[in-house]
Design a protein around this motif. Sequence first.
Motif, PDB file in Angstrom:
ATOM      1  N   ARG A  64     -12.671  10.248  -3.709  1.00 50.36           N
ATOM      2  CA  ARG A  64     -11.894  11.194  -2.900  1.00 50.36           C
ATOM      3  C   ARG A  64     -11.713  12.497  -3.668  1.00 50.36           C
ATOM      4  NH1 ARG A  64      -8.011   8.068  -1.709  1.00 50.36           N
ATOM      5  NH2 ARG A  64      -8.857   7.359   0.303  1.00 50.36           N
ATOM      6  N   GLY A  65     -11.971  13.618  -2.976  1.00 53.07           N
ATOM      7  CA  GLY A  65     -11.869  14.934  -3.594  1.00 53.07           C
ATOM      8  C   GLY A  65     -13.170  15.422  -4.199  1.00 53.07           C
ATOM      9  N   ARG A  66     -14.130  14.513  -4.364  1.00 51.91           N
ATOM     10  CA  ARG A  66     -15.425  14.902  -4.933  1.00 51.91           C
ATOM     11  C   ARG A  66     -16.560  14.745  -3.913  1.00 51.91           C
ATOM     12  NH1 ARG A  66     -17.580  11.944  -8.908  1.00 51.91           N
ATOM     13  NH2 ARG A  66     -16.525   9.996  -8.291  1.00 51.91           N
TER      14      ARG A  66
END
Length: 115
Positions: A64-66
């Motif tokens: 998550r976030g990447r």
Amino acid sequence: QVHLVESGGGLVQAGGSLRLSCAASRSILSINVMGWHRQARGKERELVAYTTSGGRINYADSVRGRFTISRDNAENTLYLQMNSLKPEDTAVYYCYSNWGGVKNWGQGTQVTVSS
């Protein structure tokens, strides 16, 4: 039945990016769930991300976030944009679809992240 073909894997240095594609053999408009799993050597297959026909998206905490999952209904293609890659992201990545309870898998594409 949906035939899925992944592409876009390869070797990249840590911190780099790759975009995986998953081309479907039919329209994906009505496919309830499409997503990505991965399996590292010696480990069990794990969920990476999925998206529903209703627009819901979910990611594993580790990505998550990447990573960003998206689907292009006009091109019948699912994507996984992977940024800030880490060596622990090294795995075979599999595309899957769940259509009316029937799950189909692609053949997988290798992603290797060097440190």
